[in-house]
Motif scaffolding. Structure first.
Motif, PDB file in Angstrom:
ATOM      1  N   ALA A 117       0.856  -1.197   0.000  1.00  0.00           N
ATOM      2  CA  ALA A 117       0.000   0.000   0.000  1.00  0.00           C
ATOM      3  C   ALA A 117       0.885   1.237   0.000  1.00  0.00           C
ATOM      4  CB  ALA A 117      -0.903  -0.016   1.226  1.00  0.00           C
ATOM      5  N   ASP A 135       0.757   4.196   0.863  1.00  0.00           N
ATOM      6  CA  ASP A 135       0.065   5.196   1.680  1.00  0.00           C
ATOM      7  C   ASP A 135       1.044   6.308   2.048  1.00  0.00           C
ATOM      8  OD1 ASP A 135      -2.302   3.773   1.514  1.00  0.00           O
ATOM      9  OD2 ASP A 135      -1.890   2.614   3.321  1.00  0.00           O
ATOM     10  N   LYS A 162      -0.634  -0.943  -4.187  1.00  0.00           N
ATOM     11  CA  LYS A 162      -1.975  -0.384  -4.029  1.00  0.00           C
ATOM     12  C   LYS A 162      -1.858   1.137  -3.968  1.00  0.00           C
ATOM     13  CE  LYS A 162      -4.489   0.003  -0.094  1.00  0.00           C
ATOM     14  NZ  LYS A 162      -5.585   0.942   0.189  1.00  0.00           N
ATOM     15  N   THR A 212     -14.344  -2.332   7.941  1.00  0.00           N
ATOM     16  CA  THR A 212     -13.940  -2.983   9.187  1.00  0.00           C
ATOM     17  C   THR A 212     -13.831  -1.979  10.333  1.00  0.00           C
ATOM     18  OG1 THR A 212     -11.694  -2.807   8.371  1.00  0.00           O
ATOM     19  CG2 THR A 212     -12.736  -4.953   8.165  1.00  0.00           C
ATOM     20  N   VAL A 229     -12.950  -7.067  -0.927  1.00  0.00           N
ATOM     21  CA  VAL A 229     -11.897  -6.746   0.028  1.00  0.00           C
ATOM     22  C   VAL A 229     -12.432  -7.213   1.368  1.00  0.00           C
ATOM     23  CG1 VAL A 229     -10.524  -4.923   1.093  1.00  0.00           C
ATOM     24  CG2 VAL A 229     -11.236  -4.707  -1.299  1.00  0.00           C
ATOM     25  N   PRO A 269      -6.443  -7.054   3.508  1.00  0.00           N
ATOM     26  CA  PRO A 269      -5.542  -6.193   4.294  1.00  0.00           C
ATOM     27  C   PRO A 269      -5.545  -6.648   5.754  1.00  0.00           C
ATOM     28  CG  PRO A 269      -7.631  -5.074   3.941  1.00  0.00           C
ATOM     29  CD  PRO A 269      -7.795  -6.485   3.409  1.00  0.00           C
ATOM     30  N   GLY A 270      -4.904  -5.868   6.599  1.00  0.00           N
ATOM     31  CA  GLY A 270      -4.857  -6.249   8.024  1.00  0.00           C
ATOM     32  C   GLY A 270      -3.827  -7.337   8.266  1.00  0.00           C
ATOM     33  N   ARG A 290      -0.235  -8.617   9.447  1.00  0.00           N
ATOM     34  CA  ARG A 290       0.850  -8.259  10.347  1.00  0.00           C
ATOM     35  C   ARG A 290       1.744  -9.468  10.592  1.00  0.00           C
ATOM     36  NH1 ARG A 290      -0.504  -4.221   8.941  1.00  0.00           N
ATOM     37  NH2 ARG A 290      -0.940  -2.276  10.026  1.00  0.00           N
ATOM     38  N   GLN A 300      -5.000  -1.468  13.210  1.00  0.00           N
ATOM     39  CA  GLN A 300      -5.767  -2.587  12.673  1.00  0.00           C
ATOM     40  C   GLN A 300      -6.338  -3.403  13.835  1.00  0.00           C
ATOM     41  OE1 GLN A 300      -6.594  -3.027   9.705  1.00  0.00           O
ATOM     42  NE2 GLN A 300      -5.022  -2.374   8.251  1.00  0.00           N
ATOM     43  N   VAL A 325      -2.717  -7.274   1.143  1.00  0.00           N
ATOM     44  CA  VAL A 325      -2.352  -5.854   1.112  1.00  0.00           C
ATOM     45  C   VAL A 325      -1.568  -5.562   2.382  1.00  0.00           C
ATOM     46  CG1 VAL A 325      -3.175  -3.474   1.072  1.00  0.00           C
ATOM     47  CG2 VAL A 325      -4.478  -5.251  -0.098  1.00  0.00           C
ATOM     48  N   VAL A 326      -0.368  -5.030   2.207  1.00  0.00           N
ATOM     49  CA  VAL A 326       0.466  -4.708   3.366  1.00  0.00           C
ATOM     50  C   VAL A 326       1.003  -3.285   3.225  1.00  0.00           C
ATOM     51  CG1 VAL A 326       2.429  -5.421   4.770  1.00  0.00           C
ATOM     52  CG2 VAL A 326       1.208  -7.119   3.427  1.00  0.00           C
ATOM     53  N   GLY A 327       0.795  -2.501   4.256  1.00  0.00           N
ATOM     54  CA  GLY A 327       1.302  -1.127   4.229  1.00  0.00           C
ATOM     55  C   GLY A 327       2.432  -0.926   5.207  1.00  0.00           C
ATOM     56  N   ARG A 328       2.066  -0.495   6.415  1.00  0.00           N
ATOM     57  CA  ARG A 328       3.077  -0.091   7.386  1.00  0.00           C
ATOM     58  C   ARG A 328       4.143  -1.127   7.734  1.00  0.00           C
ATOM     59  NH1 ARG A 328      -1.654   2.474  10.834  1.00  0.00           N
ATOM     60  NH2 ARG A 328      -2.651   0.758   9.705  1.00  0.00           N
ATOM     61  N   PRO A 329       3.799  -2.420   7.807  1.00  0.00           N
ATOM     62  CA  PRO A 329       4.877  -3.372   8.124  1.00  0.00           C
ATOM     63  C   PRO A 329       6.028  -3.335   7.114  1.00  0.00           C
ATOM     64  CG  PRO A 329       2.755  -4.409   8.429  1.00  0.00           C
ATOM     65  CD  PRO A 329       2.490  -3.075   7.778  1.00  0.00           C
TER      66      PRO A 329
HETATM   67  O1  C5P Z   1      -0.559  -0.135   6.947  1.00  0.00           O
HETATM   68  P1  C5P Z   1      -1.521  -1.270   6.799  1.00  0.00           P
HETATM   69  O2  C5P Z   1      -0.867  -2.584   6.465  1.00  0.00           O
HETATM   70  O3  C5P Z   1      -2.489  -1.362   7.934  1.00  0.00           O
HETATM   71  O4  C5P Z   1      -2.321  -0.843   5.477  1.00  0.00           O
HETATM   72  C1  C5P Z   1      -3.405  -1.516   5.033  1.00  0.00           C
HETATM   73  C2  C5P Z   1      -3.969  -0.887   3.801  1.00  0.00           C
HETATM   74  O5  C5P Z   1      -5.183  -1.559   3.508  1.00  0.00           O
HETATM   75  C3  C5P Z   1      -4.338   0.591   3.944  1.00  0.00           C
HETATM   76  O6  C5P Z   1      -4.096   1.220   2.691  1.00  0.00           O
HETATM   77  C4  C5P Z   1      -5.814   0.582   4.258  1.00  0.00           C
HETATM   78  O7  C5P Z   1      -6.523   1.664   3.732  1.00  0.00           O
HETATM   79  C5  C5P Z   1      -6.286  -0.689   3.559  1.00  0.00           C
HETATM   80  N1  C5P Z   1      -7.462  -1.305   4.191  1.00  0.00           N
HETATM   81  C6  C5P Z   1      -7.487  -1.769   5.496  1.00  0.00           C
HETATM   82  N2  C5P Z   1      -8.596  -2.344   6.024  1.00  0.00           N
HETATM   83  C7  C5P Z   1      -9.681  -2.468   5.294  1.00  0.00           C
HETATM   84  C8  C5P Z   1      -9.686  -2.016   3.982  1.00  0.00           C
HETATM   85  C9  C5P Z   1      -8.554  -1.433   3.453  1.00  0.00           C
HETATM   86  O8  C5P Z   1      -6.496  -1.686   6.189  1.00  0.00           O
HETATM   87  N3  C5P Z   1     -10.726  -3.049   5.812  1.00  0.00           N
END
Ligand code: C5P
Length: 246
Positions: free
Chosen positions: A11, A13, A35, A128, A165, A185-186, A188, A197, A215-219
């Protein structure tokens, strides 16, 4: 390198193209799937999505369309022109909106010099972030969140969408009930913090539950060594898949 049976979308972000390019550069050939959400899209527009696509990256455009069918149809057409492979719409937009969106995705692919697969539409069901009290406040008092998720996912399946999603907790029931693909997403890894999350799973747990894409962002973005963090997640995914016998 970087390609697995369950792709990991990083992600992006971040607030602007400079920061996003820095991430893409750091991840190098390990970063194959990205993403792009509202923040970066509003800062950079479709131009940056095209830049990623031209660099050979797979793009999930997370703009969560929810409007009248005619407006969503036009927006899906535009989004499809960017070369993004995945695009989100809200299932709460209703059956007609979903059907029209799916038709627009297919039409756009046919007119795109016949070289593209249709952009894959993913439905967002119930956010969520909503607790029972939030659902009540928006008039969905009688909705049990998990039943609501399944009902909306079925609406998406009936409209011919590619997937939904959903949180790691919902993957199994959604996939079993609808057969839709699941973007999850979510995620970790055990070593990461949960951040904000609420329902998290490790990459392996999500894969075992039946996730089609993660989908992985901050990790990754906040890791000391982002590329290493992503490679470790991809390795965990591959290991979990091998275990499942795929
Ligand atoms: O940083 P993190 O791994 O929490 O990022 C998750 C990504 O997935 C973010 O861009 C967030 O908007 C997206 N997302 C989420 N939970 C959802 C839908 C989308 O964390 N239910």
């Amino acid at each position: 390198m970087g390609e697995t049976g369950v792709p990991v979308f990083v992600a992006l972000d971040v607030p602007d193209a400079v920061a996003a390019r820095r991430v893409v550069e750091q991840l190098g050939d390990a970063g194959t799937h990205y993403k792009v959400g509202l923040e970066l899209y509003l800062a950079t527009g479709a131009g940056f999505v095209r830049e990623l696509v031209e660099a050979g990256k797979h793009v999930f455009l997370d703009l969560k369309f929810h409007d009248i069918p005619n407006t969503v149809k036009a927006a899906v057409r535009q989004a499809a022109q960017t070369g993004a492979e995945f695009l989100t719409v809200h299932a709460l937009g209703g059956a007609t909106m979903l059907t029209v969106a799916q038709a627009a995705a297919q039409e756009a692919a046919q007119t795109a010099n016949a070289r593209r697969e249709a952009v894959k539409l993913l439905a967002v069901t119930i956010l969520t972030s909503h607790a029972a009290s939030d659902l009540e406040a928006i008039g969905l008092a009688s909705t049990d969140a998990s039943a609501g998720v399944l009902r909306l996912a079925q609406l998406a399946a009936d409209a011919g969408l590619h997937g939904v999603v959903c949180s790691p907790r919902e993957v199994q029931s959604v996939r079993t009930a609808t057969g839709l693909a699941a973007m999850v997403p979510g995620i970790r890894p055990r070593t990461a913090t949960a951040d904000d999350q609420r329902r998290v799973a490790t990459p392996a747990e999500a894969v075992r539950a039946g996730a089609s894409y993660l989908v992985v962002g901050r990790p990754v973005l906040r890791a000391q060594e982002p590329r290493k963090a992503l490679l470790a997640i991809q390795e965990e995914v591959s290991g979990a898949l091998a275990h499942k016998g795929e």
